[in-house]
Design a protein around this motif. Structure first.
Motif, PDB file in Angstrom:
ATOM      1  N   ALA A 161       0.842  -1.209   0.000  1.00  0.00           N
ATOM      2  CA  ALA A 161       0.000   0.000   0.000  1.00  0.00           C
ATOM      3  C   ALA A 161       0.873   1.254   0.000  1.00  0.00           C
ATOM      4  O   ALA A 161       1.817   1.375   0.787  1.00  0.00           O
ATOM      5  CB  ALA A 161      -0.914  -0.008   1.220  1.00  0.00           C
ATOM      6  N   GLY A 162       0.561   2.156  -0.938  1.00  0.00           N
ATOM      7  CA  GLY A 162       1.337   3.382  -1.073  1.00  0.00           C
ATOM      8  C   GLY A 162       2.607   3.215  -1.881  1.00  0.00           C
ATOM      9  O   GLY A 162       3.325   4.184  -2.120  1.00  0.00           O
ATOM     10  N   GLY A 163       2.883   1.979  -2.312  1.00  0.00           N
ATOM     11  CA  GLY A 163       4.097   1.712  -3.068  1.00  0.00           C
ATOM     12  C   GLY A 163       3.899   1.821  -4.563  1.00  0.00           C
ATOM     13  O   GLY A 163       2.896   2.357  -5.056  1.00  0.00           O
ATOM     14  N   ASN A 164       4.872   1.291  -5.302  1.00  0.00           N
ATOM     15  CA  ASN A 164       4.866   1.383  -6.760  1.00  0.00           C
ATOM     16  C   ASN A 164       4.689   0.001  -7.386  1.00  0.00           C
ATOM     17  O   ASN A 164       5.340  -0.963  -6.979  1.00  0.00           O
ATOM     18  CB  ASN A 164       6.182   1.979  -7.265  1.00  0.00           C
ATOM     19  CG  ASN A 164       6.414   3.383  -6.757  1.00  0.00           C
ATOM     20  OD1 ASN A 164       5.519   4.224  -6.781  1.00  0.00           O
ATOM     21  ND2 ASN A 164       7.621   3.638  -6.259  1.00  0.00           N
ATOM     22  N   ALA A 165       3.828  -0.058  -8.383  1.00  0.00           N
ATOM     23  CA  ALA A 165       3.600  -1.305  -9.116  1.00  0.00           C
ATOM     24  C   ALA A 165       3.826  -1.064 -10.605  1.00  0.00           C
ATOM     25  O   ALA A 165       3.463  -0.004 -11.131  1.00  0.00           O
ATOM     26  CB  ALA A 165       2.185  -1.826  -8.890  1.00  0.00           C
ATOM     27  N   VAL A 166       4.417  -2.039 -11.258  1.00  0.00           N
ATOM     28  CA  VAL A 166       4.521  -2.035 -12.712  1.00  0.00           C
ATOM     29  C   VAL A 166       3.647  -3.163 -13.241  1.00  0.00           C
ATOM     30  O   VAL A 166       3.764  -4.305 -12.785  1.00  0.00           O
ATOM     31  CB  VAL A 166       5.972  -2.210 -13.188  1.00  0.00           C
ATOM     32  CG1 VAL A 166       6.013  -2.488 -14.693  1.00  0.00           C
ATOM     33  CG2 VAL A 166       6.789  -0.977 -12.870  1.00  0.00           C
ATOM     34  N   VAL A 167       2.771  -2.828 -14.165  1.00  0.00           N
ATOM     35  CA  VAL A 167       1.937  -3.818 -14.839  1.00  0.00           C
ATOM     36  C   VAL A 167       2.516  -4.038 -16.225  1.00  0.00           C
ATOM     37  O   VAL A 167       2.613  -3.088 -17.017  1.00  0.00           O
ATOM     38  CB  VAL A 167       0.469  -3.348 -14.932  1.00  0.00           C
ATOM     39  CG1 VAL A 167      -0.349  -4.343 -15.748  1.00  0.00           C
ATOM     40  CG2 VAL A 167      -0.124  -3.184 -13.540  1.00  0.00           C
ATOM     41  N   ILE A 168       2.929  -5.254 -16.517  1.00  0.00           N
ATOM     42  CA  ILE A 168       3.513  -5.582 -17.814  1.00  0.00           C
ATOM     43  C   ILE A 168       2.428  -6.188 -18.687  1.00  0.00           C
ATOM     44  O   ILE A 168       1.922  -7.284 -18.419  1.00  0.00           O
ATOM     45  CB  ILE A 168       4.681  -6.566 -17.647  1.00  0.00           C
ATOM     46  CG1 ILE A 168       5.754  -5.942 -16.753  1.00  0.00           C
ATOM     47  CG2 ILE A 168       5.268  -6.943 -19.006  1.00  0.00           C
ATOM     48  CD1 ILE A 168       6.867  -6.897 -16.383  1.00  0.00           C
ATOM     49  N   GLY A 169       2.040  -5.453 -19.734  1.00  0.00           N
ATOM     50  CA  GLY A 169       0.962  -5.886 -20.621  1.00  0.00           C
ATOM     51  C   GLY A 169      -0.173  -4.892 -20.616  1.00  0.00           C
ATOM     52  O   GLY A 169      -0.539  -4.351 -19.570  1.00  0.00           O
ATOM     53  N   GLY A 170      -0.744  -4.659 -21.798  1.00  0.00           N
ATOM     54  CA  GLY A 170      -1.801  -3.667 -21.924  1.00  0.00           C
ATOM     55  C   GLY A 170      -3.127  -4.224 -22.362  1.00  0.00           C
ATOM     56  O   GLY A 170      -3.951  -3.508 -22.930  1.00  0.00           O
ATOM     57  N   GLY A 171      -3.381  -5.518 -22.078  1.00  0.00           N
ATOM     58  CA  GLY A 171      -4.633  -6.139 -22.451  1.00  0.00           C
ATOM     59  C   GLY A 171      -5.630  -6.187 -21.304  1.00  0.00           C
ATOM     60  O   GLY A 171      -5.597  -5.351 -20.397  1.00  0.00           O
ATOM     61  N   TYR A 172      -6.514  -7.192 -21.350  1.00  0.00           N
ATOM     62  CA  TYR A 172      -7.564  -7.330 -20.336  1.00  0.00           C
ATOM     63  C   TYR A 172      -7.004  -7.350 -18.923  1.00  0.00           C
ATOM     64  O   TYR A 172      -7.375  -6.546 -18.068  1.00  0.00           O
ATOM     65  CB  TYR A 172      -8.337  -8.631 -20.559  1.00  0.00           C
ATOM     66  CG  TYR A 172      -9.557  -8.503 -21.418  1.00  0.00           C
ATOM     67  CD1 TYR A 172     -10.733  -7.974 -20.914  1.00  0.00           C
ATOM     68  CD2 TYR A 172      -9.543  -8.937 -22.735  1.00  0.00           C
ATOM     69  CE1 TYR A 172     -11.863  -7.877 -21.704  1.00  0.00           C
ATOM     70  CE2 TYR A 172     -10.663  -8.836 -23.534  1.00  0.00           C
ATOM     71  CZ  TYR A 172     -11.822  -8.307 -23.018  1.00  0.00           C
ATOM     72  OH  TYR A 172     -12.936  -8.195 -23.794  1.00  0.00           O
ATOM     73  N   VAL A 173      -6.124  -8.308 -18.669  1.00  0.00           N
ATOM     74  CA  VAL A 173      -5.596  -8.480 -17.315  1.00  0.00           C
ATOM     75  C   VAL A 173      -4.851  -7.232 -16.873  1.00  0.00           C
ATOM     76  O   VAL A 173      -5.012  -6.760 -15.735  1.00  0.00           O
ATOM     77  CB  VAL A 173      -4.676  -9.720 -17.247  1.00  0.00           C
ATOM     78  CG1 VAL A 173      -3.908  -9.759 -15.932  1.00  0.00           C
ATOM     79  CG2 VAL A 173      -5.491 -10.991 -17.404  1.00  0.00           C
ATOM     80  N   GLY A 174      -4.042  -6.667 -17.769  1.00  0.00           N
ATOM     81  CA  GLY A 174      -3.293  -5.466 -17.420  1.00  0.00           C
ATOM     82  C   GLY A 174      -4.190  -4.307 -17.044  1.00  0.00           C
ATOM     83  O   GLY A 174      -3.992  -3.653 -16.008  1.00  0.00           O
ATOM     84  N   MET A 175      -5.209  -4.038 -17.860  1.00  0.00           N
ATOM     85  CA  MET A 175      -6.093  -2.904 -17.607  1.00  0.00           C
ATOM     86  C   MET A 175      -6.910  -3.097 -16.327  1.00  0.00           C
ATOM     87  O   MET A 175      -7.054  -2.189 -15.509  1.00  0.00           O
ATOM     88  CB  MET A 175      -7.022  -2.672 -18.792  1.00  0.00           C
ATOM     89  CG  MET A 175      -6.324  -2.265 -20.079  1.00  0.00           C
ATOM     90  SD  MET A 175      -5.546  -0.637 -20.015  1.00  0.00           S
ATOM     91  CE  MET A 175      -6.982   0.438 -20.209  1.00  0.00           C
ATOM     92  N   GLU A 176      -7.467  -4.295 -16.158  1.00  0.00           N
ATOM     93  CA  GLU A 176      -8.320  -4.528 -14.990  1.00  0.00           C
ATOM     94  C   GLU A 176      -7.512  -4.579 -13.704  1.00  0.00           C
ATOM     95  O   GLU A 176      -7.943  -4.065 -12.666  1.00  0.00           O
ATOM     96  CB  GLU A 176      -9.137  -5.800 -15.194  1.00  0.00           C
ATOM     97  CG  GLU A 176     -10.146  -5.655 -16.332  1.00  0.00           C
ATOM     98  CD  GLU A 176     -11.129  -6.814 -16.441  1.00  0.00           C
ATOM     99  OE1 GLU A 176     -10.989  -7.793 -15.678  1.00  0.00           O
ATOM    100  OE2 GLU A 176     -12.043  -6.733 -17.290  1.00  0.00           O
ATOM    101  N   CYS A 177      -6.314  -5.158 -13.760  1.00  0.00           N
ATOM    102  CA  CYS A 177      -5.461  -5.176 -12.567  1.00  0.00           C
ATOM    103  C   CYS A 177      -4.944  -3.777 -12.233  1.00  0.00           C
ATOM    104  O   CYS A 177      -4.849  -3.410 -11.058  1.00  0.00           O
ATOM    105  CB  CYS A 177      -4.294  -6.134 -12.763  1.00  0.00           C
ATOM    106  SG  CYS A 177      -4.744  -7.872 -12.600  1.00  0.00           S
ATOM    107  N   ALA A 178      -4.620  -2.994 -13.252  1.00  0.00           N
ATOM    108  CA  ALA A 178      -4.158  -1.627 -13.000  1.00  0.00           C
ATOM    109  C   ALA A 178      -5.222  -0.826 -12.251  1.00  0.00           C
ATOM    110  O   ALA A 178      -4.926  -0.102 -11.297  1.00  0.00           O
ATOM    111  CB  ALA A 178      -3.804  -0.934 -14.315  1.00  0.00           C
TER     112      ALA A 178
END
Length: 478
Positions: A161-178
């Motif tokens: 919480a309050g940290g940094n996340a990188v989401v690798i991928g710009g599809g369904y999973v990437g968008m919904e997880c972001a």
């Protein structure tokens, strides 16, 4: 030692649950049906994992989203399966399959035989290692495909919480997880090689709408590049993501959503494969008459487009499951699967639906600075795809109907002007869907329905008159 069943469903995902419900409705007897799954729980609605399951407050948890609640049907808990005499073989990995002998061999050495097999093995997440990158096993690197993945992702999120996340991928999973990460108060950067998000489905203009919205929520996008490697600390935890363009991003966690691959390995060399999946006919039957395939793993003929497709979406899994049971139980009363491809997503307060195919020329409509936008795809003069964000139930039903009709379109400017109104008008004044590639009447203007009817009447009248003239002359010759 072994067990024998009339029907075996291999795989415990969405398709398995909907098939089980359909079997009970069509009178399967107790003890005839078995479901084999790697997972330790009965089938559940997989879309919940990237949506309600990740919420910080009142998150979705089993048994609330067992199938078939996603389609407002019964909730099939373990008790339900027991009451209906359906054997659940859970937490069980199948080591090999022999379609000639109609047997499955478990990792524990048990043989399970069948008369009819339904393959519902779905797909697995593609791993970074398949692209030459190591680090998938790091404690703060997450994938999302099943319940175990979701539990792991929740635990990592709660520690970041309050940290940094990188989401690798710009599809369904990437968008919904972001979106879910942002809701959990985590700073998010998305990295993908395409020019825009959801590149397999969205046009650049549609993608820009969503990217702007995600930007407003704090999500950053790095497009046109991929990751090269991770920096790790002495405990094996990822501390930074290094990109091919030379930049790097400090991270507390990583979510990887780079696609899926159908689980076909058990049947390679035994069944015909196509488009990465198991090829089936309109009854979902494979090249072996005793074996059927449904859901993400099945490559089936899409009648609307006259070609075989493999579709990765929950709607296809649900409907192909219902259809295959009908085909097995009542083959003489079951037509070929006639499916309209359908995709949807919900992120933040947004909700979009897409029907058909995103082929050909795209015609956008709506206020792209507002809350309702849409698009039509026109290929070879016909409407083949429709997209809508922010519509009502009636609106979504209308674009679905308009797409299924595969209407002829002769004026793209007028189609753009009418926008959603075009689909609503077609929905209220339906025209019979044309078979195959036969042209349907053009329905661009609000008036052409009536004009077409009048024209059709004139053609019919002229045809009758011509036939009467020919018939009269022929009778005189007789």
């Amino acid at each position: 030692m072994g067990r024998a069943f009339v029907y075996v469903i291999l795989g415990g995902g969405v398709a398995a649950g909907y098939a089980a419900l359909e079997f009970t409705r069509r009178g399967v007897f107790h003890g005839e049906l078995c479901i084999i799954s790697d997972e330790p729980v009965p089938p559940y609605e997989r879309p919940a994992l990237s949506k309600g399951y990740l919420l910080p407050e009142a998150p979705a948890r089993l048994p609330s989203f067992h199938t078939c609640v996603g389609a407002s049907e019964e909730r099939l808990t373990q008790k339900w399966y027991k009451e209906h005499g359906i054997e659940l073989v859970l937490g069980t990995h199948i080591k090999s399959a022999d379609v000639k002998r109609k047997t499955l061999l478990t990792a524990a050495g048990e043989t399970i035989s069948y008369k009819i097999l339904i393959i519902a093995t779905g797909a697995r997440s593609l791993k970074l290692e398949e692209f030459g990158v190591t680090g998938s096993n790091a404690e703060n690197v997450c994938y999302l495909r099943d319940l175990a993945d979701a539990d792991r992702l929740v635990n990592v999120m709660q520690s970041c919480a309050g940290g940094n996340a990188v989401v690798i991928g710009g599809g369904y999973v990437g968008m919904e997880c972001a979106a879910s990460l942002v809701i959990n108060k985590i700073n998010v950067t998305m990295v993908f090689p395409e020019a825009h998000c959801m590149a397999r489905l969205f046009s650049p203009k549609i993608a820009s709408y969503y990217e702007d919205y995600f930007n407003s929520k704090g999500v950053k996008f790095i497009k046109g590049t991929i990751m090269s490697y991770f920096d790790m600390d002495s405990n094996g935890k990822v501390t930074a993501v290094n990109l091919r363009d030379g930049s790097w991003l400090p991270v507390d966690m990583v979510v990887v959503g780079i696609g899926i691959r159908p689980n076909t390995s058990l049947f390679e060399g035994q069944l015909t494969l196509e488009r990465g999946g198991i090829k089936v006919n309109g009854l979902m039957q494979t090249s072996n008459s005793s074996v059927y395939a449904i859901g993400d793993v099945a490559a089936f003929p899409v009648k609307l487009f006259g070609e075989t497709r493999r579709l990765e979406h929950v709607d296809s899994a649900r409907k192909s499951a219902r259809h295959v049971v009908a085909a097995i139980m009542e083959p003489n009363k079951t037509d070929d699967f006639d499916y309209l491809p359908f995709f949807y997503s919900r992120v933040f307060t947004l909700c979009w639906q897409f029907y058909g195919d995103n082929a050909g020329e795209v015609v956008h409509f709506g206020d792209y600075s507002g809350s309702t936008i849409g698009a039509y795809w026109i290929s070879k003069g016909h409407l083949v795809g429709s997209f809508l964000e922010g519509g009502s139930k009636e609106d979504f039903e209308a674009i679905a109907k308009a797409t299924r009709l595969k209407l002829a379109i002769d004026d793209l400017t007028e189609l753009e002007r009418q926008g959603l109104g075009f689909a609503l008008a077609v929905s209220k004044n339906p025209v019979r869907s044309p078979p195959g590639n036969v042209s349907a009447p053009s329905l661009i203007l609000e008036r052409p329905l009536y004009a077409w009817h009048a024209t059709a009447g004139v053609i019919v009248a002229a045809s009758v008159a011509a036939f009467g003239y020919w018939y009269g002359r022929r009778r005189r010759r007789w």
